[in-house]
Design an enzyme around this catalytic site. Structure first.
Site, PDB file in Angstrom:
ATOM      1  CG  ASP A  12      28.909  73.631  38.386  1.00  0.00           C
ATOM      2  OD1 ASP A  12      28.346  74.225  38.921  1.00  0.00           O
ATOM      3  OD2 ASP A  12      30.045  73.295  38.485  1.00  0.00           O
ATOM      4  CG  ASP A  50      29.829  70.954  41.077  1.00  0.00           C
ATOM      5  OD1 ASP A  50      29.976  70.215  40.309  1.00  0.00           O
ATOM      6  OD2 ASP A  50      30.870  71.771  41.121  1.00  0.00           O
ATOM      7  CE1 TYR A  88      34.427  80.121  44.310  1.00  0.00           C
ATOM      8  CE2 TYR A  88      34.654  78.384  42.685  1.00  0.00           C
ATOM      9  CZ  TYR A  88      35.280  79.593  43.129  1.00  0.00           C
ATOM     10  OH  TYR A  88      36.070  79.821  42.620  1.00  0.00           O
ATOM     11  N   GLY A 101      19.597  77.914  19.868  1.00  0.00           N
ATOM     12  CA  GLY A 101      18.870  76.990  19.058  1.00  0.00           C
ATOM     13  C   GLY A 101      19.435  75.620  19.367  1.00  0.00           C
ATOM     14  CE1 TYR A 226      38.628  72.731  34.979  1.00  0.00           C
ATOM     15  CE2 TYR A 226      39.090  74.223  36.655  1.00  0.00           C
ATOM     16  CZ  TYR A 226      38.669  73.067  36.104  1.00  0.00           C
ATOM     17  OH  TYR A 226      38.019  72.321  37.111  1.00  0.00           O
ATOM     18  CE  LYS A 229      38.195  67.106  33.341  1.00  0.00           C
ATOM     19  NZ  LYS A 229      39.389  67.578  32.286  1.00  0.00           N
ATOM     20  CB  SER A 240      14.402  42.839  25.762  1.00  0.00           C
ATOM     21  OG  SER A 240      13.495  42.555  26.823  1.00  0.00           O
TER      22      SER A 240
HETATM   23  P1  13P Z   1      39.454  79.512  42.531  1.00  0.00           P
HETATM   24  O1  13P Z   1      40.777  79.952  41.637  1.00  0.00           O
HETATM   25  O2  13P Z   1      38.149  80.482  42.129  1.00  0.00           O
HETATM   26  O3  13P Z   1      39.724  79.300  43.823  1.00  0.00           O
HETATM   27  O4  13P Z   1      39.134  78.259  41.676  1.00  0.00           O
HETATM   28  C1  13P Z   1      39.719  76.874  42.024  1.00  0.00           C
HETATM   29  C2  13P Z   1      38.727  76.008  41.876  1.00  0.00           C
HETATM   30  O5  13P Z   1      37.954  75.582  42.506  1.00  0.00           O
HETATM   31  C3  13P Z   1      38.824  75.186  40.481  1.00  0.00           C
HETATM   32  O6  13P Z   1      37.592  75.420  39.645  1.00  0.00           O
HETATM   33  P1  13P Z   2      33.528  71.093  38.945  1.00  0.00           P
HETATM   34  O1  13P Z   2      33.997  70.687  37.299  1.00  0.00           O
HETATM   35  O2  13P Z   2      32.608  70.030  39.340  1.00  0.00           O
HETATM   36  O3  13P Z   2      32.820  72.376  38.857  1.00  0.00           O
HETATM   37  O4  13P Z   2      34.827  71.155  39.854  1.00  0.00           O
HETATM   38  C1  13P Z   2      35.805  72.103  39.426  1.00  0.00           C
HETATM   39  C2  13P Z   2      36.930  71.910  40.292  1.00  0.00           C
HETATM   40  O5  13P Z   2      37.888  72.317  39.986  1.00  0.00           O
HETATM   41  C3  13P Z   2      37.041  71.189  41.480  1.00  0.00           C
HETATM   42  O6  13P Z   2      38.382  71.089  42.138  1.00  0.00           O
HETATM   43 MG    MG Z   3      31.621  73.467  40.157  1.00  0.00          MG
HETATM   44 MG    MG Z   4      30.777  69.181  38.732  1.00  0.00          MG
END
Ligand code: 13P
Ligand code: 13P
Ligand code: MG
Ligand code: MG
Length: 364
Positions: A12, A50, A88, A101, A226, A229, A240
């Site tokens: 992402d 994304d 974003y 690498g 974090y 994800k 086969s």
């Molecule tokens: P923000 O704190 O930047 O709004 O992030 C929340 C979010 O989308 C988690 O990835």
């Molecule tokens: P992604 O891991 O797809 O960037 O999503 C993050 C998130 O916190 C969505 O709410």
């Molecule tokens: Mg994202």
């Molecule tokens: Mg994602």
């Protein structure tokens, strides 16, 4: 007969809008960078939600520094575009400034396999958004170990001996193999806990060939915080002596619950969708999975066929939406919200600190 490597490397590098989709300019930038490389036999740039997924064929084997460098450079070039458009979380999954690498441990997810191309070589690349690598545990179990899903395990002489499943312990960094069907119950003790144990690969016991490979990178474990994800990928070879294409997609007809919805901290149904519908919007979800099918011919990717763009998955989608309605009504309560120790971020320490004087011992 030459050996082919199929590498799927994903990241992402910026969402459009929020975490819902990939901007078309990122896709065209990735296509441009990959088409300028002489390393690849073929490639297809896909997206789910994304996440940008580079599907590449070559003859350099798994863990090739050159291929990983190419993927890294592609994501860097896409990040530049993402920064210009102020998308974003531009560069979200690129955890380091310098390539070392191998992209493993640097943020992107990687699933790769090397094999001798068969007379006909059907493969499916499953790609998910808003979830974690353990999301493949249940469908892979059904594909390779459950005769109620895969009738080939019962009636195909080339499948009847079963498969070996390699599982990774993502906390202790250990790998273990289970021989199926004899060790089914032992296997399930582990893969029933998908936050910690994830299927890494599957091998045929009849031929020893690789049958499936998954990305098992956990972003928060790599970053120590974090960032987003993991949004994993999984390659499955079919037919086969391996699951038929229809047997490989069948587990997704019953949307199972996975972790990773909204802020990586909620449980939701994994909804099978077409590429066109892979835009997690409601509460940044529900989590999505797409399945692109290819026939590989002398390293060329003949495809993709968008396998979940089929009316036979309409009811699975309907069911997923009903489950989503039900879970959303639980709001901030478990089991919609993940348990404290599994949430990607929390205000708990701060709130606890503020309220600590108000906690009194219980006298009885
Ligand atoms: P923000 O704190 O930047 O709004 O992030 C929340 C979010 O989308 C988690 O990835
Ligand atoms: P992604 O891991 O797809 O960037 O999503 C993050 C998130 O916190 C969505 O709410
Ligand atoms: Mg994202
Ligand atoms: Mg994602």
């Amino acid at each position: 007969m030459s050996r082919i490597t199929l590498s799927v490397i994903k990241a992402d590098v910026g969402g459009w809008v929020g975490h819902t989709s990939v901007h078309p300019q990122l896709i065209s930038k990735a296509e441009q960078v990959l088409s300028e490389s002489s390393l690849l036999k073929d490639f297809h740039v896909a997206y789910v939600g994304d996440d940008v997924n580079l599907i590449m064929t070559h003859e350099l084997g798994v863990d090739s520094t050159e291929i990983h460098q190419l993927a890294w450079d592609t994501f860097l070039a896409c990040t530049e575009v993402a920064k210009e458009l102020k998308l974003y979380g531009a560069g979200q999954d690129l955890l380091s400034d310098a390539f070392s690498g191998n992209v493993k441990g640097m943020g992107p997810g990687v699933a790769e396999m090397e094999f001798e191309e068969r007379k006909a070589e059907p493969v499916i690349v499953f790609m998910a958004d808003k979830t974690e690598p353990g999301a493949w545990n249940l469908p892979l179990y059904k594909m390779f170990a459950d005769p109620f899903n895969t009738i080939g395990l019962v009636i195909d002489p080339k499948m009847h001996r079963g498969f070996v499943m390699e599982v990774h312990d993502l906390i202790e960094h250990k790998s273990v193999k289970f021989s199926l069907p004899e060790e089914l119950y032992d296997l399930l003790v582990f893969i029933g806990a998908p936050g910690r144990y994830a299927v890494k690969a599957v091998y045929s016991k009849t031929t020893g060939d690789i049958a499936a490979a998954c990305s098992t990178q956990r972003l928060n474990l790599m970053a120590g915080r974090y960032v987003g994800k993991d949004d994993p990928v999984c390659i499955v070879r079919c037919q086969s002596g391996l699951p038929a294409v229809g047997e490989a997609v069948e587990p997704f007809a019953n949307p199972h619950l996975v972790a990773g919805w909204m802020r990586g901290s909620h449980v939701g149904p994994l909804m099978p969708v077409s590429v066109e519908d892979s835009h997690p919007t409601r509460f940044d979800g529900p989590p999505r999975v797409i399945a692109l099918g290819f026939q590989i011919a002398n390293g060329k990717l003949i495809g993709p066929r968008d396998l979940f763009a089929d009316v036979s998955y309409d009811r699975a989608r309907q069911k997923a939406l009903e489950i989503a309605d039900y879970l959303r009504r639980l709001g901030p309560f478990e089991p919609h919200r993940l348990p404290l120790e599994d949430m990607e971020y929390t205000t708990m320490p701060e709130v606890m600190e503020r309220l600590k004087e108000r906690f009194k011992p219980i006298e009885d």
